[in-house]
Design an enzyme around this catalytic site. Structure first.
Site, PDB file in Angstrom:
ATOM      1  N   ASP A  42     -30.948 -86.242 -41.806  1.00  4.89           N
ATOM      2  CA  ASP A  42     -30.681 -87.577 -41.261  1.00  4.89           C
ATOM      3  C   ASP A  42     -31.733 -88.581 -41.739  1.00  4.89           C
ATOM      4  O   ASP A  42     -31.649 -89.768 -41.436  1.00  4.89           O
ATOM      5  CB  ASP A  42     -30.572 -87.548 -39.728  1.00  4.89           C
ATOM      6  CG  ASP A  42     -31.867 -87.132 -39.041  1.00  4.89           C
ATOM      7  OD1 ASP A  42     -32.799 -86.688 -39.738  1.00  4.89           O
ATOM      8  OD2 ASP A  42     -31.928 -87.263 -37.802  1.00  4.89           O
ATOM      9  N   SER A  43     -32.725 -88.099 -42.518  1.00  6.65           N
ATOM     10  CA  SER A  43     -33.636 -89.017 -43.212  1.00  6.65           C
ATOM     11  C   SER A  43     -32.842 -89.927 -44.150  1.00  6.65           C
ATOM     12  O   SER A  43     -33.358 -90.950 -44.606  1.00  6.65           O
ATOM     13  CB  SER A  43     -34.691 -88.237 -43.999  1.00  6.65           C
ATOM     14  OG  SER A  43     -34.086 -87.222 -44.776  1.00  6.65           O
ATOM     15  N   ASP A  81     -27.652 -81.866 -41.078  1.00  6.59           N
ATOM     16  CA  ASP A  81     -28.487 -82.282 -39.943  1.00  6.59           C
ATOM     17  C   ASP A  81     -27.633 -82.995 -38.889  1.00  6.59           C
ATOM     18  O   ASP A  81     -26.911 -83.943 -39.213  1.00  6.59           O
ATOM     19  CB  ASP A  81     -29.527 -83.274 -40.496  1.00  6.59           C
ATOM     20  CG  ASP A  81     -30.861 -83.187 -39.817  1.00  6.59           C
ATOM     21  OD1 ASP A  81     -31.011 -82.381 -38.891  1.00  6.59           O
ATOM     22  OD2 ASP A  81     -31.761 -83.944 -40.236  1.00  6.59           O
ATOM     23  N   LYS A 110     -28.572 -78.065 -38.617  1.00  7.04           N
ATOM     24  CA  LYS A 110     -29.938 -78.149 -38.074  1.00  7.04           C
ATOM     25  C   LYS A 110     -29.918 -79.129 -36.921  1.00  7.04           C
ATOM     26  O   LYS A 110     -29.221 -80.146 -36.990  1.00  7.04           O
ATOM     27  CB  LYS A 110     -30.906 -78.631 -39.154  1.00  7.04           C
ATOM     28  CG  LYS A 110     -32.303 -78.950 -38.625  1.00  7.04           C
ATOM     29  CD  LYS A 110     -33.300 -79.172 -39.739  1.00  7.04           C
ATOM     30  CE  LYS A 110     -33.458 -80.614 -40.167  1.00  7.04           C
ATOM     31  NZ  LYS A 110     -33.845 -81.557 -39.100  1.00  7.04           N
ATOM     32  N   GLU A 112     -32.582 -81.080 -33.883  1.00  5.01           N
ATOM     33  CA  GLU A 112     -33.967 -81.367 -33.470  1.00  5.01           C
ATOM     34  C   GLU A 112     -34.107 -81.321 -31.963  1.00  5.01           C
ATOM     35  O   GLU A 112     -34.377 -82.344 -31.347  1.00  5.01           O
ATOM     36  CB  GLU A 112     -34.337 -82.793 -33.909  1.00  5.01           C
ATOM     37  CG  GLU A 112     -34.585 -82.960 -35.371  1.00  5.01           C
ATOM     38  CD  GLU A 112     -35.002 -84.389 -35.708  1.00  5.01           C
ATOM     39  OE1 GLU A 112     -35.533 -85.104 -34.844  1.00  5.01           O
ATOM     40  OE2 GLU A 112     -34.775 -84.788 -36.849  1.00  5.01           O
ATOM     41  N   GLU A 179     -42.459 -79.237 -38.729  1.00  2.00           N
ATOM     42  CA  GLU A 179     -42.836 -80.521 -39.337  1.00  2.00           C
ATOM     43  C   GLU A 179     -44.136 -81.043 -38.737  1.00  2.00           C
ATOM     44  O   GLU A 179     -44.264 -81.206 -37.517  1.00  2.00           O
ATOM     45  CB  GLU A 179     -41.711 -81.556 -39.145  1.00  2.00           C
ATOM     46  CG  GLU A 179     -42.070 -82.915 -39.749  1.00  2.00           C
ATOM     47  CD  GLU A 179     -40.905 -83.846 -39.967  1.00  2.00           C
ATOM     48  OE1 GLU A 179     -39.747 -83.452 -39.728  1.00  2.00           O
ATOM     49  OE2 GLU A 179     -41.157 -84.995 -40.399  1.00  2.00           O
TER      50      GLU A 179
END
Ligand code: KIV
Length: 262
Positions: A42-43, A81, A110, A112, A179
């Site tokens: 999602d960056s 993501d 993925k 978070e 991270e």
């Protein structure tokens, strides 16, 4: 590349190289390299869409990126993501996003988050979908962290990251992104869990590394964390090419006869 090959590499202590990717053309090039895993992160919100954080990302835009990367890199293990809050409203709602990503051709998802997502993570795993966790500096929590800061430096945060990672393992995740955490913590997690640990700003004692491809290629960025290594300076190369093109156009040297239909 499949999950068993990744586990074999982990067992053989062969480091795994992962990069982010968001578009077809870059994925096509990446597919011809030794990169094993691709994260459609999602960056993309920041490096592809110019947002200040990953929070504005949504499922529709992510899905477009996933589809493009899958077409370009059919030989790679592709992780999609889950964007901000796409997995927070309900399990049904989250599963719609998971389904869309998997049907688009991703091999894993993925997310978070750990606390409050135990049932969801279990549900995804029990649906036959590999799940990669993400702990430490989770950018979707930027407003709680108050900025992009190293996590796990004090004992409480260190213990929480360790406990979250153990929980991810217990819930059936196959891998975790670590991270911006101290290298010693990343090493401890790597030694004490079966998870394939992928570090970004987490030192070298992990199973593999991930970088945002724009950072590696040297795209311009207002923020360059210490863990980034630039392997190319495309900003400079792009500017040179763009300026050369402008000069050729202005001097009437582009197109020439070979580049024209005579
Ligand atoms: O979205 C992303 O690119 C990521 C990596 C930084 C791990 O989550």
């Amino acid at each position: 590349m499949n999950i068993n090959e990744l586990k074999t590499k982990q067992a053989n202590k062969e480091k795994i190289a992962m990069l982010t990717c968001y578009d077809f053309s870059t994925a096509k090039i990446m597919n011809q390299t030794e990169v094993e895993m691709i994260l459609v992160g999602d960056s993309a919100a920041m490096v592809m869409h110019g947002e200040a954080s990953t929070i504005p990302m949504d499922t529709e835009r992510m899905l477009d990126h996933v589809r493009s990367v899958v077409k370009g890199a059919p030989d790679k293990f592709i992780v999609a993501d889950m964007p901000f809050l796409s997995f927070r409203q309900s399990i049904d709602c989250a599963m719609n996003t998971v389904k869309a990503f998997m049907q688009a051709g991703a091999h894993a998802i993925k997310l978070e988050a750990v606390d409050g997502h135990e049932a969801l993570i279990k549900h995804i795993v029990q649906s036959g979908i590999p799940v990669m966790g993400h702990v430490g500096l989770t950018p979707q929590f930027i407003n709680q962290f108050g900025g992009f800061k190293v996590q796990g430096k004090d004992q409480t945060s260190y213990d929480k990251i360790m406990a979250d990672t153990l929980k991810l393992q217990q819930l059936g995740c196959f891998s975790v992104v670590l991270e911006c955490v101290p290298a010693e913590l990343a090493q401890k997690i790597t030694l004490e869990t079966d998870l394939i640990t992928i570090g970004i700003g987490a030192g070298n004692a992990v199973d593999g590394q991930v970088l945002v491809v724009h950072d590696l290629l040297g795209y311009p960025s207002s923020f360059s964390p210490k863990f980034v290594r630039r392997y190319l300076h495309v900003e400079h190369l792009f500017k040179q090419a763009f300026n050369q093109y402008v000069q050729d156009v202005k001097q009437g040297q582009f197109p020439n006869d070979k580049e024209s239909y005579l």
